[in-house]
Design a protein around this motif. Structure first.
Motif, PDB file in Angstrom:
ATOM      1  N   THR A 183       0.844  -1.201   0.000  1.00  0.00           N
ATOM      2  CA  THR A 183       0.000   0.000   0.000  1.00  0.00           C
ATOM      3  C   THR A 183       0.874   1.243   0.000  1.00  0.00           C
ATOM      4  OG1 THR A 183      -0.124  -0.039   2.429  1.00  0.00           O
ATOM      5  CG2 THR A 183      -1.893  -1.132   1.219  1.00  0.00           C
ATOM      6  N   GLU A 210       0.639   4.929   0.768  1.00  0.00           N
ATOM      7  CA  GLU A 210      -0.305   5.793   1.483  1.00  0.00           C
ATOM      8  C   GLU A 210      -0.465   7.170   0.845  1.00  0.00           C
ATOM      9  OE1 GLU A 210      -1.324   7.154   6.066  1.00  0.00           O
ATOM     10  OE2 GLU A 210       0.523   6.067   5.637  1.00  0.00           O
ATOM     11  N   ASN A 217      -2.117   6.787  -2.987  1.00  0.00           N
ATOM     12  CA  ASN A 217      -3.435   6.143  -3.074  1.00  0.00           C
ATOM     13  C   ASN A 217      -3.450   4.997  -4.079  1.00  0.00           C
ATOM     14  OD1 ASN A 217      -4.247   8.120  -1.241  1.00  0.00           O
ATOM     15  ND2 ASN A 217      -5.084   9.443  -2.825  1.00  0.00           N
ATOM     16  N   VAL A 237      -6.626   2.817  -5.473  1.00  0.00           N
ATOM     17  CA  VAL A 237      -7.552   2.467  -4.392  1.00  0.00           C
ATOM     18  C   VAL A 237      -8.067   3.759  -3.757  1.00  0.00           C
ATOM     19  CG1 VAL A 237      -6.608   0.170  -3.973  1.00  0.00           C
ATOM     20  CG2 VAL A 237      -5.580   2.140  -2.827  1.00  0.00           C
ATOM     21  N   PRO A 282      -4.352   4.477   1.744  1.00  0.00           N
ATOM     22  CA  PRO A 282      -4.377   3.041   2.005  1.00  0.00           C
ATOM     23  C   PRO A 282      -3.276   2.659   2.982  1.00  0.00           C
ATOM     24  CG  PRO A 282      -3.366   3.466  -0.111  1.00  0.00           C
ATOM     25  CD  PRO A 282      -3.910   4.784   0.372  1.00  0.00           C
ATOM     26  N   VAL A 312      -7.860  -3.948   0.887  1.00  0.00           N
ATOM     27  CA  VAL A 312      -7.015  -2.801   1.223  1.00  0.00           C
ATOM     28  C   VAL A 312      -7.799  -1.833   2.102  1.00  0.00           C
ATOM     29  CG1 VAL A 312      -5.672  -0.875   0.311  1.00  0.00           C
ATOM     30  CG2 VAL A 312      -5.808  -3.036  -0.973  1.00  0.00           C
ATOM     31  N   ASN A 371      -8.637   1.652   3.477  1.00  0.00           N
ATOM     32  CA  ASN A 371      -8.478   3.063   3.121  1.00  0.00           C
ATOM     33  C   ASN A 371      -8.685   3.912   4.373  1.00  0.00           C
ATOM     34  OD1 ASN A 371      -8.160   2.544   0.252  1.00  0.00           O
ATOM     35  ND2 ASN A 371     -10.332   1.994   0.263  1.00  0.00           N
TER      36      ASN A 371
END
Length: 309
Positions: free
Chosen positions: A69, A71, A74, A92, A96, A108, A110
């Motif tokens: 992921t 962050e 995204n 995503v 995330p 995942v 969020n």
């Protein structure tokens, strides 16, 4: 505490307990990449560039893919564990953080939107969004792939997702600011690290009910369970790992590097790997006796960690 023997500059010595080959994937949030460490060779074998501020890492049950992921961008980076390259980048939701994979889907969290993005692992395409609690942090899948459990950092709860219907089937109260989560190899118990109350909640999956909590170190974050049932909890605020028995009974405390965050157990019950965000290293703990080996160096601010074989 005794230290396992190592060969200078090469990693561990040859040992009957040392696995034939296990790869450790570490998300370095400060350097936007993933470090790959090969336990057979005892060294870092690759550094894989991913998105902005990678935090969580989850391995596909078959071991051929790792999901990271990112962050700040995204997205989720999909890494082929054979070629050690990114084969897909999946959009995503906002911020995330955690990711857990079943044979057919990756889930995942969020953090910035209060939901979970479901990714089809065959096509690497997002197929559904499932609302959960506030600020979902981490996720873990049941060994049989039937359920996914999500910690809600802002709701002091764990959401249970049925993977057949892709719907929420339960919400379980836990401690304050739940973060890391792990499940036993038989799927009977889930362990939740509560950062705000310095505890670990034990959940019995038969009935999805809390079965008690155990006091650990300061600000526990990452948690993992070995095949033998020992629970390892990374205490970010006290630079230690608390080792618990299957029911949550405290067994010992292991000193590690600065600001330990992530925790992952090898599938052969050999070692546990703990990321030290403040040290840029990964501590290696013997799963049987709690002894530590020399840590290995990774990228800047390592957070999430996953193991494949």
């Amino acid at each position: 505490m005794a230290v396992l023997a190592v060969l200078a500059g090469t990693g561990f010595d040859a040992s009957p307990r040392w696995p034939a080959r296990i790869q450790v994937f570490v998300a370095n949030s400060g350097s936007d990449n993933v470090t790959v460490y090969d336990t057979r060779l005892g060294k870092v074998t690759a550094t894989v560039g991913v998105g902005d501020y990678p935090t969580g890492v989850g391995a596909h049950p078959a071991g051929h893919r790792v999901y990271v992921t990112n962050e700040s961008s995204n997205t989720v980076s999909v890494i082929d564990t054979r070629t050690l390259s990114v084969v897909a980048t999946v959009p995503v939701g906002p911020n995330p953080f955690g990711v857990a994979a079943t044979p057919t889907h990756a889930y995942v969290t969020n953090f910035g939107r209060g939901d979970v993005t479901v990714i089809d692992t065959a096509t690497n395409a997002p197929v559904k969004t499932i609302p959960v609690g506030r600020f979902p942090h981490s996720a873990v899948a049941a060994p049989d792939g039937s359920r996914v459990y999500v910690t809600n950092h802002g709701s002091d709860s764990v959401t249970v997702i049925d993977t057949a219907s892709q719907a929420v089937v339960g919400t379980i109260p836990v401690g304050v600011f739940p973060a890391g989560i792990a499940i036993s190899r038989d799927g009977a118990r889930v362990y939740v690290a509560n950062t705000g109350s310095d505890t670990v909640t034990v959940i019995e999956t038969d009935g999805n009910r809390p079965a008690g909590s155990t006091k650990v170190g300061d600000a526990p974050l990452g948690v993992s369970v070995t095949p033998g049932g020992r629970v390892h909890v990374a205490n970010t605020g006290s630079n230690t790992v608390s080792v618990l028995g299957p029911t949550g009974r405290p067994l010992e405390v292991v000193k590690v590097g600065r600001m330990p965050e992530g925790s992952a157990a090898a599938p052969d019950d050999s070692f546990v790997y703990v990321t030290n965000t403040g040290s840029g290293t990964v501590s290696v703990i013997d799963a049987e006796n709690g002894e530590t080996a020399a840590p290995f160096t990774v990228g800047a601010a390592p957070e999430g960690v996953a193991v494949t074989s």
